[in-house]
Design an enzyme around this catalytic site. Sequence first.
Site, short mmCIF file in Angstrom:
data_model
loop_
_atom_site.label_atom_id
_atom_site.label_comp_id
_atom_site.label_asym_id
_atom_site.label_seq_id
_atom_site.Cartn_x
_atom_site.Cartn_y
_atom_site.Cartn_z
N ASN A 9 0.71 -1.07 0.03
CA ASN A 9 -0.07 -0.05 -0.05
C ASN A 9 0.84 1.26 0.08
OD1 ASN A 9 -1.76 2.09 0.38
ND2 ASN A 9 -2.56 1.08 2.42
N LYS A 16 3.32 0.78 3.16
CA LYS A 16 2.90 -0.08 4.18
C LYS A 16 3.12 -1.31 3.35
CE LYS A 16 -0.40 2.46 6.81
NZ LYS A 16 -1.71 2.87 6.60
N ARG A 87 -3.05 -2.32 -2.94
CA ARG A 87 -4.15 -1.39 -2.91
C ARG A 87 -4.00 -0.23 -4.07
NH1 ARG A 87 -5.06 3.30 1.19
NH2 ARG A 87 -7.33 3.83 0.81
N HIS A 176 -13.13 3.22 0.36
CA HIS A 176 -12.70 2.18 1.51
C HIS A 176 -13.83 0.94 1.38
CE1 HIS A 176 -12.40 5.70 4.41
NE2 HIS A 176 -11.61 5.46 4.35
N GLY A 206 -11.95 5.81 10.57
CA GLY A 206 -10.64 5.77 10.82
C GLY A 206 -10.26 7.36 10.73
N ASN A 207 -8.82 7.54 10.35
CA ASN A 207 -8.66 8.86 9.85
C ASN A 207 -9.50 9.38 9.09
OD1 ASN A 207 -6.78 10.90 10.77
ND2 ASN A 207 -5.15 9.60 10.68
N ARG A 237 -10.21 16.02 7.16
CA ARG A 237 -10.99 16.24 6.00
C ARG A 237 -12.51 16.89 6.44
NH1 ARG A 237 -10.47 10.62 2.87
NH2 ARG A 237 -8.73 10.17 4.22
N ASP A 278 -6.45 13.55 15.87
CA ASP A 278 -6.46 12.32 16.68
C ASP A 278 -7.83 12.19 17.60
OD1 ASP A 278 -4.17 9.89 17.37
OD2 ASP A 278 -5.69 10.36 19.12
N ILE A 327 -11.38 4.48 15.19
CA ILE A 327 -12.42 5.12 15.81
C ILE A 327 -13.56 4.23 16.19
CG2 ILE A 327 -14.12 7.06 16.26
CD1 ILE A 327 -12.09 8.81 14.45
N GLY A 328 -14.20 3.55 15.29
CA GLY A 328 -15.25 2.90 15.29
C GLY A 328 -15.21 1.62 16.08
N GLU A 329 -13.94 1.15 16.16
CA GLU A 329 -13.69 -0.07 17.11
C GLU A 329 -13.20 0.38 18.31
OE1 GLU A 329 -10.40 -2.38 14.87
OE2 GLU A 329 -11.34 -1.80 13.09
N GLU A 380 -8.62 -4.87 6.08
CA GLU A 380 -8.26 -4.52 4.66
C GLU A 380 -7.07 -5.22 4.02
OE1 GLU A 380 -8.60 -0.23 6.05
OE2 GLU A 380 -9.28 0.03 3.92
P1 AMP Z 1 -7.31 4.40 11.56
O1 AMP Z 1 -7.03 5.36 10.55
O2 AMP Z 1 -8.20 3.43 11.40
O3 AMP Z 1 -5.95 3.83 12.21
O4 AMP Z 1 -7.84 5.15 12.81
C1 AMP Z 1 -7.18 6.43 13.49
C2 AMP Z 1 -8.00 6.85 14.54
O5 AMP Z 1 -8.62 6.09 15.41
C3 AMP Z 1 -7.44 8.01 15.25
O6 AMP Z 1 -8.44 9.13 15.13
C4 AMP Z 1 -7.29 7.62 16.76
O7 AMP Z 1 -7.38 8.47 17.66
C5 AMP Z 1 -8.56 6.67 16.94
N1 AMP Z 1 -8.26 5.71 17.78
C6 AMP Z 1 -7.72 4.71 17.91
N2 AMP Z 1 -7.74 4.24 19.37
C7 AMP Z 1 -8.76 4.95 19.92
C8 AMP Z 1 -9.07 4.76 21.29
N3 AMP Z 1 -8.84 3.97 22.11
N4 AMP Z 1 -10.12 5.49 21.54
C9 AMP Z 1 -10.49 6.67 20.68
N5 AMP Z 1 -10.06 6.62 19.62
C10 AMP Z 1 -9.08 5.89 18.99
#
Ligand code: AMP
Length: 396
Positions: A9, A16, A87, A176, A206-207, A237, A278, A327-329, A380
């Site tokens: 990726n 990555k 990717r 996505h 996520g981001n 964004r 973040d 964030i979702g997880e 992914e």
């Molecule tokens: P990703 O792009 O999927 O790696 O997601 C990144 C985002 O997930 C960032 O905004 C992180 O701050 C958020 N994130 C990761 N762990 C946590 C957590 N325990 N609580 C809240 N947000 C999180």
Amino acid sequence: MQDHVLVVNCGSSSIKLALYGPEDRPIASALAENLGTAEARATIRTNEKTAIALPDHSDHEQGLAAIIDWLEANRMLQSAPGAVGHRVVHGGERFSESVVIDEAVTDAIEECADLAPLHNPVNLTGIRAMQSLYPNVTQVAVFDTAFHQTLPSHAYLYALPRHWYEDWGVRRYGFHGTSHACMLQTLSGRLKQPSRSTSLISAHLGNGCSITAIEQGQSVDTSMGLTPLEGLIMGTRSGDVDPGLFDFLQRKGLDPTTINQTLNRESGLRGLSGKTNDMRALEQASLDGDEHATVAIEAFCFRLARYIGAMMASLTHCDGLVFTGGIGENSVRVREKTVARLAMLGFTLDPERNRSHGDGQQGAIHADGSHPVYVIPTDEEGMIAADARTLGAQNV
Ligand code: AMP
């Protein structure tokens, strides 16, 4: 196919890479950053994390070569891989599934670069580098847009002059796709039903953030559009804004490049909070009394809830609302605040299940009697590895 598979990726200054073993398990992952600069560096994660030296100003090809040399020297990769999965961000209307890369495919990826100028050229750089490192290995392209090629025209057309679509391809493509397809596959597996009869709303947070309505196994609506800027509030964004903003800001003296960069890099959670993109840091700041952080989280959840409501209009039933991405997880608070706005649509969380992220509940976090809500980790890279392995085996 019993071989190893590599997943690549490439971003504008980063790579990555993940190495999957014959049993489809990830064995190692690598991250190269600041490529093209004096600070180019790479780390490899196996059971432990190792920094490897890159020459100054390493480009993508040198970065990939250094990572692969390390994997070979450490006997993680003892022969050429069975396939390499790449990717690729934009497949336009040309690709509705993953494909083995040949010259016609690289030409088509190049043609789509117009739609994703920051991504497709650098994805191609990664493809070409791996082709020269492994000229006899099947290379497979997995597109972020492919899963959304089932969108009906009423969902993908903007209400704009028709010839903009016909002449320039101005339409909604969605992104996505690999993650949303992963949610479909995982949820249908957990429910023990075929994916073609599974319907869900998949929120990848996520981001970058996007949400997709999947009806009977097909993407029928999604929040990202011509580019990955539309829709939800994201890390940096803006998501949706009034298109009248562009003229307004130009009259204020901003040029289109600055506006575009600001909407992509300085907006979203970062713009609203004036602090960070973040979510974890924002949650802490909000707990410490930072009002801008609190508003940023509130706006993020409000926009998301609004979109979940909108996505319901595309479904005839819903097997689950699924949260995924960093964030979702992980964010108990985002899920709680979002779903609290959805009681009228029949969604209510169980606070304890939400706090434990659905652990021990197959990811389920809803209260008894609610429409189902799940937390499902996205994979992914695993999806890309699986497509590469399948197509690689067919291509021997
Ligand atoms: P990703 O792009 O999927 O790696 O997601 C990144 C985002 O997930 C960032 O905004 C992180 O701050 C958020 N994130 C990761 N762990 C946590 C957590 N325990 N609580 C809240 N947000 C999180």
